[in-house]
Design a protein around this motif. Structure first.
Motif, PDB file in Angstrom:
ATOM      1  N   LEU A 191     -20.556  -7.337  28.230  1.00  0.00           N
ATOM      2  CA  LEU A 191     -21.603  -6.451  28.359  1.00  0.00           C
ATOM      3  C   LEU A 191     -22.930  -7.139  29.012  1.00  0.00           C
ATOM      4  O   LEU A 191     -23.355  -8.355  28.618  1.00  0.00           O
ATOM      5  CB  LEU A 191     -21.898  -5.825  27.082  1.00  0.00           C
ATOM      6  N   ILE A 192     -23.451  -6.488  29.903  1.00  0.00           N
ATOM      7  CA  ILE A 192     -24.743  -6.841  30.579  1.00  0.00           C
ATOM      8  C   ILE A 192     -25.839  -6.113  29.525  1.00  0.00           C
ATOM      9  O   ILE A 192     -26.223  -4.990  29.925  1.00  0.00           O
ATOM     10  CB  ILE A 192     -25.077  -6.688  32.013  1.00  0.00           C
ATOM     11  N   VAL A 193     -26.523  -6.846  28.811  1.00  0.00           N
ATOM     12  CA  VAL A 193     -27.511  -6.240  27.813  1.00  0.00           C
ATOM     13  C   VAL A 193     -28.986  -7.014  28.372  1.00  0.00           C
ATOM     14  O   VAL A 193     -28.998  -7.740  29.065  1.00  0.00           O
ATOM     15  CB  VAL A 193     -27.331  -6.507  26.446  1.00  0.00           C
ATOM     16  N   VAL A 194     -29.842  -6.079  27.513  1.00  0.00           N
ATOM     17  CA  VAL A 194     -31.190  -6.205  28.198  1.00  0.00           C
ATOM     18  C   VAL A 194     -32.168  -6.765  26.877  1.00  0.00           C
ATOM     19  O   VAL A 194     -32.035  -6.447  25.902  1.00  0.00           O
ATOM     20  CB  VAL A 194     -31.673  -4.957  28.797  1.00  0.00           C
ATOM     21  N   SER A 195     -33.213  -7.426  27.482  1.00  0.00           N
ATOM     22  CA  SER A 195     -34.460  -7.557  26.586  1.00  0.00           C
ATOM     23  C   SER A 195     -35.719  -7.050  27.246  1.00  0.00           C
ATOM     24  O   SER A 195     -35.636  -7.025  28.463  1.00  0.00           O
ATOM     25  CB  SER A 195     -34.471  -9.159  26.178  1.00  0.00           C
ATOM     26  N   VAL A 196     -36.583  -6.752  26.478  1.00  0.00           N
ATOM     27  CA  VAL A 196     -37.881  -6.111  26.919  1.00  0.00           C
ATOM     28  C   VAL A 196     -38.948  -6.885  26.013  1.00  0.00           C
ATOM     29  O   VAL A 196     -38.897  -6.699  24.936  1.00  0.00           O
ATOM     30  CB  VAL A 196     -38.020  -4.490  26.840  1.00  0.00           C
ATOM     31  N   LEU A 197     -39.700  -7.625  26.647  1.00  0.00           N
ATOM     32  CA  LEU A 197     -40.806  -8.351  25.795  1.00  0.00           C
ATOM     33  C   LEU A 197     -42.172  -8.342  26.795  1.00  0.00           C
ATOM     34  O   LEU A 197     -42.140  -8.305  27.964  1.00  0.00           O
ATOM     35  CB  LEU A 197     -40.297  -9.788  25.879  1.00  0.00           C
ATOM     36  N   SER A 198     -42.992  -8.550  25.903  1.00  0.00           N
ATOM     37  CA  SER A 198     -44.454  -8.652  26.374  1.00  0.00           C
ATOM     38  C   SER A 198     -44.990  -9.965  26.715  1.00  0.00           C
ATOM     39  O   SER A 198     -45.992 -10.357  26.556  1.00  0.00           O
ATOM     40  CB  SER A 198     -45.509  -7.996  25.390  1.00  0.00           C
ATOM     41  N   GLY A 199     -44.008 -10.676  27.452  1.00  0.00           N
ATOM     42  CA  GLY A 199     -44.332 -12.050  28.005  1.00  0.00           C
ATOM     43  C   GLY A 199     -44.656 -12.434  29.198  1.00  0.00           C
ATOM     44  O   GLY A 199     -44.967 -11.406  29.993  1.00  0.00           O
ATOM     45  N   ASN A 200     -44.460 -13.501  29.785  1.00  0.00           N
ATOM     46  CA  ASN A 200     -44.865 -13.940  31.075  1.00  0.00           C
ATOM     47  C   ASN A 200     -43.714 -14.448  31.779  1.00  0.00           C
ATOM     48  O   ASN A 200     -43.553 -14.744  32.979  1.00  0.00           O
ATOM     49  CB  ASN A 200     -46.092 -14.901  30.966  1.00  0.00           C
ATOM     50  N   ARG A 201     -42.395 -14.728  31.006  1.00  0.00           N
ATOM     51  CA  ARG A 201     -41.520 -15.232  31.531  1.00  0.00           C
ATOM     52  C   ARG A 201     -40.178 -14.483  31.177  1.00  0.00           C
ATOM     53  O   ARG A 201     -39.917 -14.326  30.266  1.00  0.00           O
ATOM     54  CB  ARG A 201     -41.221 -16.783  31.039  1.00  0.00           C
ATOM     55  N   ASN A 202     -39.024 -14.427  32.288  1.00  0.00           N
ATOM     56  CA  ASN A 202     -38.051 -13.759  31.933  1.00  0.00           C
ATOM     57  C   ASN A 202     -36.912 -14.349  32.976  1.00  0.00           C
ATOM     58  O   ASN A 202     -36.028 -13.674  33.184  1.00  0.00           O
ATOM     59  CB  ASN A 202     -38.229 -12.385  32.272  1.00  0.00           C
ATOM     60  N   PHE A 203     -37.079 -15.643  33.243  1.00  0.00           N
ATOM     61  CA  PHE A 203     -35.654 -16.263  33.872  1.00  0.00           C
ATOM     62  C   PHE A 203     -34.510 -15.955  33.357  1.00  0.00           C
ATOM     63  O   PHE A 203     -34.425 -15.938  32.094  1.00  0.00           O
ATOM     64  CB  PHE A 203     -36.205 -17.637  34.285  1.00  0.00           C
ATOM     65  N   GLU A 204     -33.680 -15.812  34.334  1.00  0.00           N
ATOM     66  CA  GLU A 204     -32.041 -15.953  33.674  1.00  0.00           C
ATOM     67  C   GLU A 204     -31.802 -17.090  32.736  1.00  0.00           C
ATOM     68  O   GLU A 204     -31.973 -18.212  32.955  1.00  0.00           O
ATOM     69  CB  GLU A 204     -31.291 -15.704  34.817  1.00  0.00           C
ATOM     70  N   GLY A 205     -31.050 -16.517  31.755  1.00  0.00           N
ATOM     71  CA  GLY A 205     -30.771 -17.232  30.618  1.00  0.00           C
ATOM     72  C   GLY A 205     -31.963 -17.843  29.508  1.00  0.00           C
ATOM     73  O   GLY A 205     -31.639 -18.494  28.750  1.00  0.00           O
ATOM     74  N   ARG A 206     -33.083 -17.443  29.923  1.00  0.00           N
ATOM     75  CA  ARG A 206     -34.274 -18.028  29.299  1.00  0.00           C
ATOM     76  C   ARG A 206     -34.281 -17.459  27.899  1.00  0.00           C
ATOM     77  O   ARG A 206     -34.676 -18.054  26.840  1.00  0.00           O
ATOM     78  CB  ARG A 206     -35.720 -17.854  29.911  1.00  0.00           C
ATOM     79  N   ILE A 207     -34.461 -16.028  27.744  1.00  0.00           N
ATOM     80  CA  ILE A 207     -34.769 -15.161  26.560  1.00  0.00           C
ATOM     81  C   ILE A 207     -33.696 -15.456  25.539  1.00  0.00           C
ATOM     82  O   ILE A 207     -34.160 -15.403  24.397  1.00  0.00           O
ATOM     83  CB  ILE A 207     -35.026 -13.658  26.851  1.00  0.00           C
ATOM     84  N   HIS A 208     -32.515 -15.289  26.061  1.00  0.00           N
ATOM     85  CA  HIS A 208     -31.254 -15.422  24.866  1.00  0.00           C
ATOM     86  C   HIS A 208     -30.171 -15.603  25.667  1.00  0.00           C
ATOM     87  O   HIS A 208     -30.043 -14.988  26.747  1.00  0.00           O
ATOM     88  CB  HIS A 208     -31.140 -13.962  24.182  1.00  0.00           C
ATOM     89  N   PRO A 209     -29.202 -16.494  25.099  1.00  0.00           N
ATOM     90  CA  PRO A 209     -27.918 -16.723  26.330  1.00  0.00           C
ATOM     91  C   PRO A 209     -27.023 -15.656  26.510  1.00  0.00           C
ATOM     92  O   PRO A 209     -26.298 -15.475  27.411  1.00  0.00           O
ATOM     93  CB  PRO A 209     -27.367 -17.989  25.202  1.00  0.00           C
ATOM     94  N   GLN A 210     -27.380 -14.683  25.439  1.00  0.00           N
ATOM     95  CA  GLN A 210     -26.177 -13.529  25.511  1.00  0.00           C
ATOM     96  C   GLN A 210     -26.808 -12.327  26.439  1.00  0.00           C
ATOM     97  O   GLN A 210     -26.263 -11.420  26.852  1.00  0.00           O
ATOM     98  CB  GLN A 210     -25.843 -12.843  24.245  1.00  0.00           C
ATOM     99  N   VAL A 211     -28.230 -12.508  27.008  1.00  0.00           N
ATOM    100  CA  VAL A 211     -28.900 -11.614  27.563  1.00  0.00           C
ATOM    101  C   VAL A 211     -28.994 -11.903  29.026  1.00  0.00           C
ATOM    102  O   VAL A 211     -29.733 -12.946  29.329  1.00  0.00           O
ATOM    103  CB  VAL A 211     -30.184 -11.302  26.869  1.00  0.00           C
ATOM    104  N   HIS A 212     -28.454 -11.049  29.769  1.00  0.00           N
ATOM    105  CA  HIS A 212     -28.687 -11.336  31.408  1.00  0.00           C
ATOM    106  C   HIS A 212     -29.769 -10.606  31.837  1.00  0.00           C
ATOM    107  O   HIS A 212     -30.260 -11.189  32.806  1.00  0.00           O
ATOM    108  CB  HIS A 212     -27.382 -10.718  32.188  1.00  0.00           C
ATOM    109  N   ALA A 213     -30.239  -9.677  31.624  1.00  0.00           N
ATOM    110  CA  ALA A 213     -31.354  -9.000  32.084  1.00  0.00           C
ATOM    111  C   ALA A 213     -32.639  -8.724  31.333  1.00  0.00           C
ATOM    112  O   ALA A 213     -32.553  -8.522  30.012  1.00  0.00           O
ATOM    113  CB  ALA A 213     -31.100  -7.363  32.519  1.00  0.00           C
ATOM    114  N   SER A 214     -33.867  -9.478  31.653  1.00  0.00           N
ATOM    115  CA  SER A 214     -34.951  -9.180  30.818  1.00  0.00           C
ATOM    116  C   SER A 214     -36.186  -8.792  31.702  1.00  0.00           C
ATOM    117  O   SER A 214     -36.195  -8.983  32.740  1.00  0.00           O
ATOM    118  CB  SER A 214     -35.607 -10.877  30.376  1.00  0.00           C
ATOM    119  N   TYR A 215     -36.909  -7.649  30.845  1.00  0.00           N
ATOM    120  CA  TYR A 215     -37.971  -7.054  31.569  1.00  0.00           C
ATOM    121  C   TYR A 215     -39.180  -7.442  30.763  1.00  0.00           C
ATOM    122  O   TYR A 215     -39.477  -7.320  29.755  1.00  0.00           O
ATOM    123  CB  TYR A 215     -37.719  -5.551  31.733  1.00  0.00           C
ATOM    124  N   LEU A 216     -40.220  -7.532  31.633  1.00  0.00           N
ATOM    125  CA  LEU A 216     -41.556  -7.872  31.043  1.00  0.00           C
ATOM    126  C   LEU A 216     -42.283  -6.643  31.088  1.00  0.00           C
ATOM    127  O   LEU A 216     -42.233  -5.725  32.128  1.00  0.00           O
ATOM    128  CB  LEU A 216     -42.412  -8.864  31.968  1.00  0.00           C
TER     129      LEU A 216
END
Length: 906
Positions: free
Chosen positions: A537-562
Motif C-alpha cells: 500500500l502507498i500510504v501517507v503522512s501529514v505533518l507540520s514540518g519542513n522536510r518530507n523527502f522520500e523515505g524520511r518520515i517513515h520507511p513504510q510511508v511513500h507520500a508525505s505532505y507538509l
C-alpha cells in the motif's frame, strides 16, 4: 555627527576608521563600531546597503584590529551595490555557535579526538577549547514509540534515556570539559525554537581589551534550519559540523561577496490563511526563481502585517528554498516579541538603541529600499490554503488539489478509478476498519517550523475543539502526535483550555523535540504495518514540518505532505489524502449531518482570543530552568578529566581516525587515476540519501556490525543516535532504502555494482573491496547534489568509503562546503553537460588531471573516462572549491586538520 571614541593608550588598530564610538543605553554606556562613520568618510552610502551587508560590514570593521580582516575588505564590502560588484572572499566570525545533538555529538567527538591527537604528538590538548560561546540543545533523539495516551511523554523519555545514556554522558562531560559550552537537557524543546524564544539576544555586549562593546548577534548552527532566527532579525545560517567546529576554535568561515535577493511583501494574508500556507508559497516561489547560496531579505509594507513567529516560520524553511539566510528587519514587532518572550527590558532597550544608531531599525518600503542583486514581489493576499508534497517541500499544491497530486505522483501504481483501489480489512484498537492507497497513517503536529508559532498552534486546538463539539473523531488507523517545540506551548494551550480537545483526538504530547520531521516517527501499529507490507500500500503522512523527502518520515510511508497544524488535525479526522477538504465533508455530526472543514475552521477573532493565553510569565517560568534538567539527566555518569576516556567496547562513541598523521608532513594533493564509480545518481540526491539516517535494519552492514558486537536488534536505536561511532556510520553511508543508484537500476537502496567484476553488493562492501584493490572512488550525480539537512556525516562517510571526488551538475551549499572540509574534491560539469549527454554509464575508469599542478578556486580540470579499449572521452569540469581559504583546507586534507596544524605551529 559621530563622537569618536578616545583613549590615550588605545592602539589605532583597535579603532579602524575612527569608528569606535560610545552608545548610551538604559544599562549604561557601551562602545560600538559606527557604520555612520563610514558614510561620513565617504566610503559608502549606507541607505543603499541591504541589512545583511550592514551586519557583515560591522563585523568586518570590528575585526580589522585583530588581523582577521583588512581595511581593503571594509571598503570593498561597503561599496556593495554602488559599483560593479567584485567577487571577494571575506571572513565571517560569528558571535556564537548553536548545535543540536544529532550533529552536536559528532562535533564533540571530533573535539575530544582532536585533544587526544594533540596529546599523542606531545602538544597541549587544552588548545582545543571553544573560543566563542556554544549552546547545544538535545532535541533530535526522542522517538514516538508511544502515542495517543497520557503516558506517552514519560514512556518516550524513558526510552530516550535508555537508548542514549552513553551519548548524553558524553555531552555532560563536554559541558564540564570545555569552556563556554552549555547543554540544554532532553525534554525541554527544539533547538531553533529555544533559540528564538530564549538564546538569541539580537545585540550582544562583550568586553575586549578596552571595555564593553555592543555588536549584532550572529551565529552559525549545525542544523540547516538555523536561519529560523533570521525572523528575529538575527543573521545566522546552517553549516556542517566540520565548519562549526572550526568556528568554535576561532577559525573564520570564508564567504564570498553575497548575492542579496530582495522579496517585497505587500498587503496581508486573507482570513483563515496561515503562516504555513505562506511559507509553502514562498518556498515554491524562491525555488523556481533560484536562490541557492544567496541571501534573501524581506521588505515592504507587508512585513508589518507579519508577527515575529510568522517571520520565523518563513525563515525556518530557508534551506527548503535553498538560500543561505533569509533576514527580516528589527522593528517594533521585534521589540514586542522580545518583551513577550521574557527578555529583560534593558536588553530590549539595548536592541532598539543599537539598531537605530546603526540604521538597522525598521523595514524599508518600496520608496527607500536598498539596492538588491535581484528583486521579487509577493502579494500576501494571493496566498491560498496549501500543502506541499508528496516528497519535496517546494512542490506546493492547493488544499483542493491535494488528492489529485497524490494520484498524479503515484498514478502508475494506482487504479485510474479510486473506487477500484483495494480495501484491506484491518483491526486497530479493537475496531475493524479498511486501509487503502492514500490512507493517512501519520498525522503529526511537529517541528520548529510551526510549533514556534502560537497562532497556528491555537488554531489546531480550536479545530480539535470544534470537531469534538460536532461529534467527530480521528480515524483509528492514524498515528497522531503532538511534539511542541518548547514547554511554553503546553502552558499556553493548557491556559487556553485547548489541550483536552487535542488529546481527545489523539494529539497527546509525545515529547519536546524533533520527532516525525526527522524520521523519529516510531513504529506504526503492527496491524497497520503488516497491512502496508503485505499489500504494498502507498500510504501517507501529514505533518507540520519542513522536510518530507522520500523515505524520511517513515520507511513504510511513500507520500508525505507538509501542512499547517490545524490541517494535520483535519487529515486525522478525514483519514485519507485524496479528499477535497474544500468541498468534501470530514464526517457527520451527532445528527448525521455532514461536517465541512469550513464549519470547524476558527475565525481570526477566535484565534486572537485564544492567543491571549500567550503571556510573558510563561516564557520566564519555563526558561528560568532551561539548563536544569530532571532526575534522569542528573543520574547520568560523567566521565572525568579534560581528555575523554575512550571505551574500545562502546558501540555509541568511538575515537575517529580523521586526525592521524599529525606528526607527518602534509602530502600535496595528487591527480586521481584509475578511479571507479561507487554510485551513479540522478537529481536532488539529498543528505538523507547519503548520510545514515533513520532505523538500522538488522540485515544491513551496520546492523550486522552491531550484532557482531553483542547488540540486539531491539537496541539498535537510530543512525542519528550512533553518529559518535564511525564504524556504524560508514556502513550506513549511501544506505537509504530510497537511493536510486543507476548501476543497479531498477533496484533501490544502498547497493552498487563492483567493477570490472560486475558483482552486485552493498555500497559498503564494494567500498571495502575497492580499498583492498587500492582503487580510488568517485560519485557522479545530477543537479542539487547534497540538498537537505546539514549532515556532516554525508561528507565524513563519503571520505571513509574512499571517495576522492564527486562530479555533479550542481551542489547545495552546505554539503559542498562539507566535502571540501573533509578533503573531498567537488567537481561540477560545465553548463549543458551531464553524465547522460557525455554517455557515462558508471562502468568507466576515471582520471582527473591537473590537481597535482596546484589547486585554485574555480579552476578547470580535465577528466578522462575510459570504457574498454575502444571508448574514451575527455571532458572539462569546474573545481567547486570557492575560496582561497577552502583551497588551504583541501590541501591540508580538511579543515580540522588545517586547524590542528595551525595550533601545533603556535
Amino acid at each position: 555627527m559621530v563622537t569618536q571614541y578616545r583613549n590615550g593608550d588605545l592602539a589605532q588598530t583597535l579603532n579602524p576608521f575612527g569608528a569606535r564610538t560610545v552608545l548610551q543605553t538604559a544599562d549604561g554606556p557601551v562602545d560600538y563600531f559606527s557604520l555612520e562613520r563610514l558614510g561620513e568618510l565617504g566610503i559608502c552610502q549606507l541607505d543603499l546597503l541591504p541589512t545583511t551587508i550592514k551586519v557583515l560590514l560591522e563585523m568586518i570593521v570590528r575585526q580589522v584590529g585583530n588581523g582577521v580582516a583588512t581595511e581593503d575588505d571594509v571598503v570593498a564590502l561597503a561599496q556593495w551595490g554602488q559599483k560593479p560588484i567584485e567577487t571577494r572572499e571575506f571572513s565571517y566570525t560569528p558571535a556564537r555557535v548553536l548545535l543540536q545533538d544529532f550533529t552536536g555529538v559528532p562535533a564533540v567527538v571530533d573535539l575530544a579526538a582532536m585533544r587526544s591527537a594533540l596529546a599523542r604528538v606531545g602538544a597541549d590538548p587544552s588548545l582545543v577549547d571553544p573560543l566563542i560561546p556554544v549552546d547545544l540543545v538535545i532535541d533530535h533523539s526522542v522517538q514516538v514509540d508511544s502515542f495517543g495516551t497520557a503516558a506517552a511523554f514519560d514512556t518516550n523519555v524513558d526510552f530516550e534515556y535508555h537508548r542514549n545514556r552513553e551519548r548524553y554522558g558524553l555531552l555532560r562531560w563536554a559541558q564540564q570539559a570545555f569552556a563556554g559550552f552549555r547543554v540544554v537537557p532532553p525534554g525541554m524543546g527544539i533547538v531553533h525554537q529555544v533559540n528564538l524564544e530564549y538564546l538569541a539576544q539580537v545585540v550582544f555586549v562583550r568586553n575586549d581589551q578596552v571595555g564593553p562593546v555592543a555588536f549584532p548577534d550572529t551565529l552559525v548552527g549545525t542544523d540547516s534550519h538555523t536561519p529560523m532566527v533570521n525572523g528575529l532579525g538575527v543573521l545566522g545560517w546552517g553549516v556542517g559540523g566540520i565548519e562549526a567546529e572550526a568556528a568554535m576554535l576561532g577559525q573564520p568561515i570564508p564567504i564570498l561577496t553575497p548575492t542579496i535577493v530582495g522579496v517585497r511583501l505587500t498587503g496581508a494574508l486573507k482570513p483563515g490563511i496561515t503562516a504555513t500556507d505562506l511559507v509553502l508559497t514562498v518556498t515554491e516561489l524562491l525555488r523556481k526563481h533560484g536562490v541557492v547560496g544567496k541571501f534573501v531579505e524581506f521588505f515592504g509594507d507587508g512585513v508589518a502585517s507579519l508577527t515575529v513567529p510568522d517571520r520565523a516560520t518563513l525563515s525556518n524553511m530557508t534551506p527548503e528554498y535553498g538560500a543561505t539566510a533569509c533576514l527580516f528587519p528589527v522593528d517594533e514587532k521585534t521589540l514586542d516579541y522580545l518583551l513577550l518572550s521574557g527578555r529583560d527590558a534593558k536588553q530590549v532597550d539595548l536592541v532598539e538603541t543599537y539598531m537605530r544608531a546603526q540604521g538597522l531599525f525598521g523595514s524599508p518600503d518600496a520608496h527607500n529600499a536598498p539596492v538588491y542583486s535581484e528583486q521579487l514581489g509577493l502579494d500576501l493576499a494571493s496566498v491560498e490554503a496549501s500543502l506541499a508534497g508528496p516528497s519535496r517541500p517546494q512542490d506546493r499544491t492547493s488544499l483542493a488539489r491535494a488528492g489529485a497530486s497524490f494520484q498524479w505522483a503515484f498514478g502508475e501504481r494506482l487504479p485510474e478509478d479510486k473506487a477500484d483501489r483495494p480495501q484491506i480489512p484491518v483491526k486497530v484498537g479493537g475496531e475493524s476498519v479498511s486501509l487503502t492507497h492514500g490512507s493517512v497513517v501519520i498525522a503529526a503536529i511537529t517541528s520548529c517550523t510551526n510549533t514556534s508559532n502560537p497562532a497556528v498552534m491555537v488554531a489546531a486546538g480550536l479545530v480539535a475543539k470544534k470537531a469534538r463539539e460536532r461529534g467527530l473523531s480521528r480515524k483509528p488507523w492514524v498515528k497522531t502526535s503532538l511534539a511542541p517545540g518548547s514547554r511554553v506551548v503546553t502552558d499556553y494551550l493548557d491556559r487556553a483550555g485547548l489541550t483536552p480537545h487535542l488529546e481527545a483526538l489523539g494529539f497527546y504530547t509525545v515529547g519536546y523535540g524533533c520527532t516525525t520531521c526527522i524520521g523519529n516517527s516510531g513504529p506504526l501499529p503492527q496491524p497497520v504495518a503488516d497491512a502496508i507490507d503485505e499489500n504494498d500500500l502507498i500510504v501517507v503522512s501529514v505533518l507540520s514540518g519542513n522536510r518530507n523527502f522520500e523515505g524520511r518520515i517513515h520507511p513504510q510511508v511513500h507520500a508525505s505532505y507538509l501542512a499547517s497544524p490545524p490541517l494535520c488535525v483535519a487529515y486525522a479526522l478525514a483519514g485519507h489524502i485524496d479528499v477535497d477538504l474544500t468541498g468534501d465533508p470530514l464526517g457527520t455530526d451527532f445528527e448525521g449531518k455532514p461536517v465541512m472543514l469550513a464549519d470547524i475552521w476558527p475565525s481570526g477573532e477566535e484565534v486572537e482570543v485564544a492567543l491571549e493565553s500567550v503571556q510573558s510569565d510563561i516564557f520566564k517560568a519555563q526558561y528560568a530552568k532551561i539548563f536544569d534538567g530532571e532526575k534522569r539527566w542528573h543520574a547520568l555518569p560523567i566521565p572525568e578529566g579534560s581528555q575523554y576516556d575512550w571505551d574500545p567496547d562502546s558501540t555509541y562513541v568511538q575515537e575517529p581516525a580523521f586526525f592521524g598523521g599529525l606528526d607527518q608532513d602534509v602530502a600535496a594533493p595528487q591527480d586521481i587515476t584509475g578511479a571507479r564509480v561507487l554510485a551513479l545518481l540522478g537529481d536532488s540526491v539529498t543528505t538523507d540519501h547519503i548520510s545514515p539516517a533513520g532505523a538500522i535494519h538488522k540485515r544491513s552492514p551496520a546492523g550486522q556490525y552491531l550484532i557482531d558486537h553483542g547488540v540486539e536488534p531491539i537496541e539498535f536505536n537510530s543512525y542519528g543516535s550512533r553518529r559518535g561511532n564511525h564504524e556504524v556510520m560508514i556502513r550506513g553511508t549511501f544506505a537509504n532504502i530510497r537511493l536510486r543508484n543507476q548501476l543497479v537500476a531498477p533496484k533501490t537502496g544502498g547497493f552498487t555494482r563492483h567493477m570490472p567484476s560486475g558483482d552486485e553488493m552493498t555500497i559498503f562492501e564494494a567500498a571495502q573491496r575497492y580499498r583492498a584493490e587500492q582503487t580510488p572512488l568517485v560519485v557522479i550525480a545530477g543537479k542539487e547534489y547534497g540538498s537537505g539537512s546539514s549532515r556532516d556525516w554525508a561528507a565524513k562517510g563519503s571520505r571513509e568509503l574512499g571517495i576522492r571526488a564527486v562530479i555533479a551538475e550542481s551542489f547545495e551549499r552546505i554539503h559542498r562546503s562539507n566535502l571540501v572540509g573533509m578533503g573531498i574534491l567537488p567537481l561540477q560539469f560545465m553548463p549543458g553537460a551531464t553524465a547522460e549527454s557525455l554517455g557515462l554509464d558508471g562502468s568507466e575508469t576515471y582520471t582527473i588531471m591537473g590537481i597535482s599542478s596546484g589547486m585554485a578556486a574555480h579552476q578547470e580540470l580535465a577528466v578522462i573516462a575510459e570504457r574498454g579499449p575502444d571508448w574514451r572521452i575527455e571532458f572539462p569540469v569546474e573545481v567547486r572549491i570557492d575560496s582561497d581559504m577552502e583551497v588551504a583546507y583541501f590541501k591540508s586534507g580538511g579543515v580540522l586538520q588545517y586547524v590542528l596544524r595551525q595550533m601545533m605551529s603556535t
